[in-house]
Design an enzyme around this catalytic site. Sequence first.
Site, short mmCIF file in Angstrom:
data_model
loop_
_atom_site.label_atom_id
_atom_site.label_comp_id
_atom_site.label_asym_id
_atom_site.label_seq_id
_atom_site.Cartn_x
_atom_site.Cartn_y
_atom_site.Cartn_z
N SER A 4 -3.01 -6.35 13.44
CA SER A 4 -3.09 -7.55 12.61
C SER A 4 -3.60 -7.14 11.23
O SER A 4 -3.89 -5.97 11.00
CB SER A 4 -4.06 -8.55 13.24
N LYS A 5 -3.72 -8.14 10.38
CA LYS A 5 -4.15 -7.85 9.00
C LYS A 5 -5.52 -7.16 8.95
O LYS A 5 -5.81 -6.46 7.98
CB LYS A 5 -4.21 -9.15 8.20
N ARG A 6 -6.30 -7.39 9.99
CA ARG A 6 -7.61 -6.73 10.03
C ARG A 6 -7.48 -5.21 9.94
O ARG A 6 -8.35 -4.51 9.46
CB ARG A 6 -8.31 -7.04 11.36
N GLY B 208 -5.21 -3.59 8.28
CA GLY B 208 -4.58 -3.14 7.04
C GLY B 208 -3.29 -3.93 6.81
O GLY B 208 -3.15 -5.03 7.34
#
Length: 457
Positions: A239-241, A243
């Site tokens: 996920s965006k966590r 990168g």
Amino acid sequence: MIVTRFAPSPTGYLHIGGLRTALYSYLYARKNGGKFLLRIEDTDLKRNSQEATIAIKEAFDWCNLDHDGEVTYQSKRFDVYKAFVQKLLDSGHAYKCYMSKSELDELRAQQEARKERPKYDNRYRDFTGTPPEGIDPVIRIKAPLDGEILIDDGIKGEVKFRVEDILDDFIIARSDGTPTYNFTVVVDDALMGVTHVIRGDDHLSNTPKQIVLYDALGFEKPKFFHVAMINGEDGKKLSKRHGATDVMEYKRMGYLPEALLNFLVRLGWSHGDDEIFSMEDMLKYFDPHDINKSSSTYNAQKLDWLNAHYIKTLPYDRLAKEMMEFGIDFKSIPKGEVLLNSLRERSKTLVEMSDSARVIINTPKVYDEKAYAKFINETSLKILAKFGEILNENLDAKGYEELTNKFLEANGIKLKDLAQALRVSLTGSSVSPSIFEVLEVLGSDEVKNRIKNIIKE
Ligand code: GLU
């Protein structure tokens, strides 16, 4: 003929996980002379499908993945879905359910209290009475009541679902008449002639429902391939966590599409120990049956390594064109090819390469403090001045190397006593590609200028 498709729900950008399943679908169709179709699943009218579609097309263009025919938009096909809902009502495979919101809530609460799976209780399945007033019905499918649903998955093998664990008479059209997700997918895949559905295994639990619909509609079922997810290095779903997940963000970060596709094809699939796959190789070797059963782990170093490989090996014209996007037109720089070829040997991304190029192209305005303190002193400035005196023609890197060696020998100086000070004077810092390549790129006049500048400091 093999027909595959990519069917993104428009979320605003193309996720790299999506690009991977698109790539797998693309490869399978292309290698078999089949068709690869693009369908935008934009039935959720509140979302802006136009922008999302543009973003997806932009990412496809960047990666050079072309789809066959026109894009199919689900939002433009409500009439088609309606007709098929009606067909199921007429054939007795579906029925109207008049359960009110409060009745449904009550049923849910009871099931919850009994710790049962929330499930419709079929109360309108065989209803023949007078419908209650003031309720717009939903349309439900008559799903099997027991037994098993089998999926012969191309990756996972045989997957069995017990009807009582997973199914109920699920809704195919809401009370406002709009069709539900599983229904539109089945109608479209069937009408578009899709033979192979390759998608993320987050959809595996939808597949039994879709199989029920294929059977009810009398459509031939495609072969399913459910691809395991990509995890971050912490083992959690990417996920965006972790990168960037937006494909176009990779472009902005200076990755080449070749590297990203190569990276993605290997995330979940392998061919022996091979790591480097050109599009040609992928088309030659890819087979969705060889996709790994287990999830894969995103590995940032691997992507950098692949990017460095493609930066090193791409033809000069192509790389120079890519670099225009990062603000450097190598073709307009004298010795631009020498510079690019020198930088490409040590760059992991195009951003890194453009930064290094600027350091050489632009006359330094400031000098790195540490490098200046360490390498610039009375002695080194004298050496630089003397070195400047022997520069009176433009040479290539080899010529500058020979000239420098002669100079060092004649003056009893070691290379390190000249090279670092020269680097600082030419680039402002002590890191740069081969000093002789820098000399070739700049030419003797510019080198003398920069030496003069540092002496004046
Ligand atoms: N629209 C779905 C998604 O974006 C994919 C549906 C499918 O591939 O069957 O997750």
